[in-house]
Design a protein around this motif. Structure first.
Motif, mmCIF file in Angstrom:
data_model
loop_
_atom_site.group_PDB
_atom_site.id
_atom_site.type_symbol
_atom_site.label_atom_id
_atom_site.label_comp_id
_atom_site.label_asym_id
_atom_site.label_seq_id
_atom_site.Cartn_x
_atom_site.Cartn_y
_atom_site.Cartn_z
ATOM 1 N N PHE A 178 -2.937 7.395 -5.546
ATOM 2 C CA PHE A 178 -2.374 6.052 -5.730
ATOM 3 C C PHE A 178 -2.362 5.614 -7.192
ATOM 4 C CE2 PHE A 178 -4.063 5.920 -1.313
ATOM 5 C CZ PHE A 178 -2.846 5.787 -0.669
ATOM 6 N N ARG A 229 -3.001 1.693 -7.026
ATOM 7 C CA ARG A 229 -1.725 1.264 -7.610
ATOM 8 C C ARG A 229 -1.950 0.241 -8.711
ATOM 9 N NH1 ARG A 229 1.275 1.251 -1.670
ATOM 10 N NH2 ARG A 229 1.505 3.514 -1.621
ATOM 11 N N SER A 279 3.033 -2.164 8.564
ATOM 12 C CA SER A 279 4.214 -1.825 7.753
ATOM 13 C C SER A 279 4.996 -0.661 8.363
ATOM 14 C CB SER A 279 3.755 -1.421 6.349
ATOM 15 O OG SER A 279 3.012 -0.217 6.430
ATOM 16 N N PHE A 296 0.325 -6.227 2.499
ATOM 17 C CA PHE A 296 1.269 -5.172 2.905
ATOM 18 C C PHE A 296 2.252 -5.674 3.976
ATOM 19 C CE2 PHE A 296 -2.238 -2.115 1.570
ATOM 20 C CZ PHE A 296 -1.579 -1.640 0.455
ATOM 21 N N GLN A 311 3.451 -3.901 -3.910
ATOM 22 C CA GLN A 311 2.663 -2.697 -3.636
ATOM 23 C C GLN A 311 3.021 -2.023 -2.316
ATOM 24 O OE1 GLN A 311 -1.433 -3.730 -4.558
ATOM 25 N NE2 GLN A 311 -1.133 -3.171 -6.692
ATOM 26 N N TRP A 346 5.684 2.014 6.787
ATOM 27 C CA TRP A 346 4.946 3.216 6.371
ATOM 28 C C TRP A 346 3.900 3.560 7.427
ATOM 29 C CZ3 TRP A 346 0.143 5.117 5.663
ATOM 30 C CH2 TRP A 346 0.003 6.255 4.869
ATOM 31 N N ARG A 347 3.181 2.523 7.852
ATOM 32 C CA ARG A 347 2.096 2.736 8.824
ATOM 33 C C ARG A 347 2.647 3.291 10.132
ATOM 34 N NH1 ARG A 347 -2.327 3.781 7.425
ATOM 35 N NH2 ARG A 347 -2.296 2.069 5.947
HETATM 36 O O1 GYE Z 1 1.684 1.759 1.132
HETATM 37 C C1 GYE Z 1 1.511 0.398 3.054
HETATM 38 C C2 GYE Z 1 0.584 0.468 4.186
HETATM 39 O O2 GYE Z 1 -2.318 2.980 2.693
HETATM 40 C C3 GYE Z 1 -0.490 4.117 1.736
HETATM 41 O O3 GYE Z 1 -0.615 0.975 3.641
HETATM 42 C C4 GYE Z 1 -0.930 3.102 2.705
HETATM 43 C C5 GYE Z 1 -0.311 1.740 2.518
HETATM 44 C C6 GYE Z 1 1.204 1.715 2.427
HETATM 45 O O4 GYE Z 1 0.501 -0.594 4.969
HETATM 46 O O5 GYE Z 1 2.828 0.249 3.448
#
Ligand code: GYE
Length: 321
Positions: free
Chosen positions: A146, A188, A50, A212, A237, A52-53
């Protein structure tokens, strides 16, 4: 003859010793770092599933530099726990000073973390946590609360529905879950469900993992849309799954967001997603801070100074709507 056998056996022993330490002739980065007097960190990252990652990896790479006194051995597990376990074992062989683990799932770590403990290497969990029999197997966990994120999302929805005059209506929800058994997915879900349990008019029609990942989430959302014609709320999520869900809704002619029929809630608050919030495509996005490198650095520096590090360190987060 006997002498000859002896020499032979000694050479064989020496060779086998070499191969177990050096791992198929790989150079030993750990000792390279040590020779420069740097703190050697072995970091096992989940993957690159992702946005984020990617930000999270950038934060680690920017923090654990030679200028900051570190030698970083970075291992990308490509979403496989077995790769993370192997990385931990390699870090132990390389005699790193610290292991930083961003665990793909919460369970399945007792053995590998025990081996690290026996080798005297502190393990710092970053982003996600683990469930182990003995919590002494890791030194500290740095990440997000979370559960709080999930609760906050549900409370936001409660509020939003009230403002829309829909408090008494039956509200049908679907959830695109992250990787099952990951701390982000568990927290979450749990936080959201805690608030939802008190709302008799909310119904969770279905929930399924989108890992994700955008493409996977699109497929799951297509299935949801075909199976449930009257969805009111989609919980994603993470942001990449929200983008996947948006593609599926667009293609099936459904409207969503602030000006549409389906309420879209997401987590992470990445740059692209905040632009979508701005446009009204995502109703609300709950922040998750990927800049964990500096906090892990702070923790290591504390341990280096002989101080204790807090067992859990949560980062501060808000939300956008
Ligand atoms: O929300 C998602 C990622 O662990 C917070 O992992 C992380 C999560 C995040 O792939 O985008």
């Amino acid at each position: 003859m006997r002498k000859c056998f002896y020499i032979f056996a000694c050479i064989a022993l020496l060779l086998s010793g070499c191969s177990s330490k050096r791992q198929e002739g790989k150079a030993d980065p750990g000792s390279a770092g040590k020779s420069k007097n740097l703190i050697v960190v072995g970091l096992s990252q989940v993957g690159s599933e992702s946005d984020w990652r990617l930000e999270n990896t950038r934060s680690y790479r920017e923090t654990f530099t030679e200028e900051n006194g570190y030698y970083l051995i970075f291992e990308d597990a490509q979403q496989k726990q077995e790769n993370q376990v192997k990385a931990i074992r390699d870090f132990i062989l390389q005699e790193v000073d610290y292991i930083v683990l961003d665990a793909i799932a919460e369970t399945g770590w007792d053995e590998a973390l025990m081996e690290a403990k026996e080798a005297g290497i502190p393990v710092i969990l970053s982003d996600r946590s683990v469930k182990v029999e003995d919590e002494g197997l890791y030194t500290s966990w740095i990440g997000s609360d979370f559960k709080k994120q999930g609760k906050r999302a549900a409370k936001w929805l409660l509020d939003y529905l009230e403002k829309q005059g829909r408090s008494e209506e039956q509200i049908k929800i679907v959830t695109l879950q992250g990787t099952l058994d990951s701390t982000a997915q568990l927290g979450r879900s749990e936080g959201f469900l805690q608030v939802m349990d008190k709302q008799e008019n909310w119904i969770m029609l279905d929930q399924a993992p989108g890992e994700f990942v955008q493409a996977k989430a699109k497929e799951v959302m297509e299935y949801f849309l075909k199976t449930y014609p009257d969805i009111d709320v989609v919980i994603c999520q993470n942001d990449n799954m929200a983008f996947g869900a948006m593609e599926a809704m667009k293609e099936s002619g459904r409207s969503y967001g602030k000006y549409g029929d389906i309420i879209l809630i997401s987590f992470d608050a990445t740059k692209a997603a905040l632009e979508a919030v701005e446009k009204g495509e995502i109703n609300a996005d709950f922040e998750c801070n990927p800049q964990l490198g500096p906090l892990v650095d702070e923790t290591i520096k504390k341990l280096e100074a002989g101080q204790e590090a807090p067992k859990i360190q949560y980062v501060d987060e808000g939300y956008y709507e």
